[in-house]
Design a protein around this motif. Structure first.
Motif, mmCIF file in Angstrom:
data_model
loop_
_atom_site.group_PDB
_atom_site.id
_atom_site.type_symbol
_atom_site.label_atom_id
_atom_site.label_comp_id
_atom_site.label_asym_id
_atom_site.label_seq_id
_atom_site.Cartn_x
_atom_site.Cartn_y
_atom_site.Cartn_z
ATOM 1 N N CYS B 165 0.816 -1.218 0.000
ATOM 2 C CA CYS B 165 0.000 0.000 0.000
ATOM 3 C C CYS B 165 0.850 1.268 0.000
ATOM 4 N N ALA B 169 0.295 4.104 -2.742
ATOM 5 C CA ALA B 169 0.010 5.496 -2.375
ATOM 6 C C ALA B 169 0.977 6.426 -3.101
ATOM 7 N N ASP B 172 0.072 7.047 -6.757
ATOM 8 C CA ASP B 172 -1.237 7.662 -7.003
ATOM 9 C C ASP B 172 -2.218 6.715 -7.675
ATOM 10 N N PHE B 188 -6.258 6.170 -4.096
ATOM 11 C CA PHE B 188 -5.630 5.282 -3.112
ATOM 12 C C PHE B 188 -5.321 6.013 -1.812
ATOM 13 N N THR B 189 -4.861 7.264 -1.921
ATOM 14 C CA THR B 189 -4.475 7.997 -0.710
ATOM 15 C C THR B 189 -5.691 8.367 0.159
ATOM 16 N N ASN B 203 -10.600 2.134 6.986
ATOM 17 C CA ASN B 203 -10.620 2.706 5.633
ATOM 18 C C ASN B 203 -12.030 3.161 5.299
ATOM 19 N N ALA B 260 6.507 8.208 0.096
ATOM 20 C CA ALA B 260 5.499 7.750 1.057
ATOM 21 C C ALA B 260 6.185 6.872 2.093
ATOM 22 N N LYS B 267 -2.293 5.036 8.090
ATOM 23 C CA LYS B 267 -2.441 4.853 6.650
ATOM 24 C C LYS B 267 -1.079 5.071 6.004
ATOM 25 N N PRO B 268 -0.911 4.658 4.752
ATOM 26 C CA PRO B 268 0.341 4.980 4.058
ATOM 27 C C PRO B 268 0.522 6.491 4.092
ATOM 28 N N ARG B 270 1.960 9.811 2.858
ATOM 29 C CA ARG B 270 2.611 10.580 1.799
ATOM 30 C C ARG B 270 3.273 11.815 2.392
#
Ligand SMILES: Cc1cc2nc3c(=O)[nH]c(=O)nc-3n(C[C@H](O)[C@H](O)[C@H](O)COP(=O)(O)OP(=O)(O)OC[C@H]3O[C@@H](n4cnc5c(N)ncnc54)[C@H](O)[C@@H]3O)c2cc1C
Ligand code: SF4
Ligand code: FES
Ligand code: FES
Lengths: 211, 326
Positions: B165, B169, B172, B188-189, B203, B260, B267-268, B270
């Protein structure tokens, strides 16, 4: 789908199925007291429903070249089916959580952890376990290399190591000791036989006989 | 494991309908996370909907976009020619996760939906707001060495454990999902979320929705990429910190860069400010240090994870340098 699921108004004569359901009723109630999550409590009230979900399902598998029609509860893992129902105890249970690799078997030629899949999910698949690796009395080259190189001490991780090593070679991931270490990292050895395991795999990769 | 019933629908529609009928049901794909949680009593579904018969196993190029079915195995994805040549960052990240046996079972959808490895979440005798809303958080005042340094809340300081993931991320990607009301696309982000007051939600997928695919748009990041994963042992362990970097460099200038992190947030994570700071600059150690410094601003550490701030600072620089010289 659950098989032979009779309606609850069956005659009082207790067949095996029903005796089993009575047992399940009690055990689910006991379980409810011990654990008491709302789901289990609810389930205990609906004991007929819970008995139904305990029912076995048919599953056909080919295990070590033998086609088998089996009957399993959905919650039985492939590992437990092999060990408990089929007495194929070569496949080991180390952690039961995907963390050690002792339970490694091949499904359609690919290595997986048999503790983290359900037997019913493997419907129609070809399973190979350590018992199916040799050709009669003729050991698989990887088995022979493990013996030549002392690739084990207690031997508990060994069936998983060997199944994983065979796949590692077939995948083309045995190009160097470093690559072998990376692609064999899913198999833990508490005895620390790693160096000899890597040597055994390198040996097979290089055509064998360099012990 | 708790007893459950098991169905194996053949169509997307049937799978979604089966879920709509029964809210305690769960989809099962590879099973590597769900069965683990069920064995621990953390998940107690009364029904499993096996989605492995659904036609979601394809990897194909749609114009310049790579379309990846939700049931594609992590090992197959990592080894796919299009992924290795067009999206090497994704391949690297996948291979840094779990073991080959697990990657042979784990699916793209399951990987995205995997739950945190916070040990209090796994231990049903401990309080955990994610497992049992409003029961408290065992980790905040407990052992929190593995926990978040970015974006956490007082209710939950868990991290998302996926490597895949983090790469998606950075690239994109877009998530395609299907539900009773039809299909929708989620950047995804925006797929994973921060814990806030509702850490039980990892999520933004609705309970009765199914992930059908992930799409990666075209990008120039085929050469200068790096997925750096720092962990307690060399392989087969979750990240303490990981960094995904994808750069486009020409004439010694960074034209475009994505960064990222994994292991640091719910969450991942960025790093848009660090990306901005590097765009148009030369790929030098000094600029990388500057970017890493920007990245760790706002980090909040707890009793045992203070080391993650410096580890992140160093790992970002290393990953940038490796990507630049790749
Ligand atoms: C020992 C161990 C080490 C690991 N190490 C790593 C690591 O280093 N890095 C890493 O990234 N991961 C790691 N993992 C996690 C692993 O990657 C995940 O368990 C795996 O990706 C989950 O995929 P699955 O298909 O098996 O999911 P499942 O277990 O089948 O499902 C997981 C969840 O996803 C839901 N789900 C599945 N598919 C869909 C879909 N299409 N739509 C909607 N919901 C869906 C299920 O309902 C379930 O809730 C490790 C796991 C183990 C056991
Ligand atoms: S950090 Fe999140 S997952 Fe871990 S105990 Fe706290 S609430 Fe639960
Ligand atoms: S028993 Fe399956 S991985 Fe340990
Ligand atoms: S030989 Fe003992 S665990 Fe590997």
């Amino acid at each position: 789908m659950p098989q032979g699921n009779k309606p609850s108004s069956v005659p009082p004569k207790k067949d095996k199925q029903e005796a089993r359901r009575d047992f399940l009723k009690q055990s689910s109630a006991v379980m409810a007291l011990a654990l008491a999550p709302p789901l289990v409590l609810k389930a205990a009230q609906h004991d007929e429903a819970i008995a139904a979900v305990f029912e076995k399902m048919p599953v056909s598998l080919e295990i070590n070249g033998k086609k088998m029609q089996l009957s399993v509860e959905p919650r039985v893992t492939l590992l437990d089916l092999l060990r408990e129902q089929l007495a194929l105890t070569g496949t080991k249970k180390g952690c039961d959580h995907g963390q050690c690799g002792a339970c490694t078997v091949h499904v359609n030629g690919q290595r997986i952890n048999s503790c983290l899949t359900l037997a019913v999910m493997q419907e129609g698949k070809k399973i190979t376990t350590i018992e199916g690796l040799s050709n009669g009395d003729q050991l698989h080259p990887v088995q022979e290399a493990f013996i030549r190189h002392d690739g084990f001490q207690c031997g508990y991780c060994t069936p998983g190591q060997i199944m994983s090593a065979v796949a590692c070679l077939n995948e083309g991931h045995a190009g160097s000791p470093e690559q072998i270490r990376e692609f064999m990292s899913g198999n833990i050895c508490r005895c620390g036989a790693y160096d000899n395991i890597v040597n055994a795999i390198m040996d097979v990769k290089n055509g064998g006989q360099t012990a | 494991m708790n007893p459950f019933s098991y169905v194996r629908p053949n169509s997307l529609k049937a799978a979604i309908e089966a879920m709509a009928r029964d809210h305690s049901a769960r989809f099962i794909a590879g099973g590597t996370n769900l069965l683990d949680l069920m064995k621990n009593g953390v998940a107690l579904p009364e029904k499993l909907i096996d989605i492995n018969q659904l036609p979601l196993r394809e990897i194909r190029q749609d114009g310049n976009t790579l379309h990846i079915g939700a049931l594609v195995l992590n090992s197959d994805l990592a080894a796919h020619d299009l992924v290795k040549t067009q999206h090497p960052l994704l391949s690297e990240a996948l291979l840094a996760g779990a073991s080959q046996q697990l990657r042979n079972m784990a699916t793209v959808g399951g990987n995205m939906m995997q739950r945190t490895r916070c040990s209090y979440f796994y231990d049903t005798s401990m309080p955990c707001n994610k497992r049992q809303p409003n029961s408290g958080c065992g980790a905040t005042g407990g052992i929190n060495r593995m926990h978040a340094i970015f974006g956490a809340s007082d209710n939950c300081i868990a991290v998302h454990p996926s490597d895949m993931c983090v790469a998606l991320a950075a690239l994109d990607a877009t998530v395609l999902v299907a539900g009773p009301k039809g299909e929708r696309r989620i950047p995804f982000t925006d797929f994973h979320r921060l814990p806030g007051n509702t850490p039980q939600l990892d999520n933004n997928l609705a309970k009765n929705e199914l992930i059908t695919a992930v799409e990666i748009p075209p990008h120039p990041f085929t050469k200068h990429t790096c997925y750096l994963k720092v962990r307690d042992r060399a392989s087969y362990a979750f990240a303490l910190v990981s960094v995904a970097v994808a750069m486009d460099i020409s004439d010694n200038v960074i034209r475009n860069v994505r960064i990222a992190m994994g292991g640091v947030a719910h969450k991942p994570w960025r790093l848009p400010d660090a990306e901005k700071a590097l765009t148009g600059k030369t790929p030098t150690s000094d600029n990388f240090r500057l970017a890493a410094n920007i990245a760790i601003q706002g980090a909040k550490t707890y009793a045992h994870n203070g080391f993650k701030k410096e580890l992140a600072f160093n790992s970002i620089q290393t990953a940038l340098l490796k990507a630049a010289t790749a």
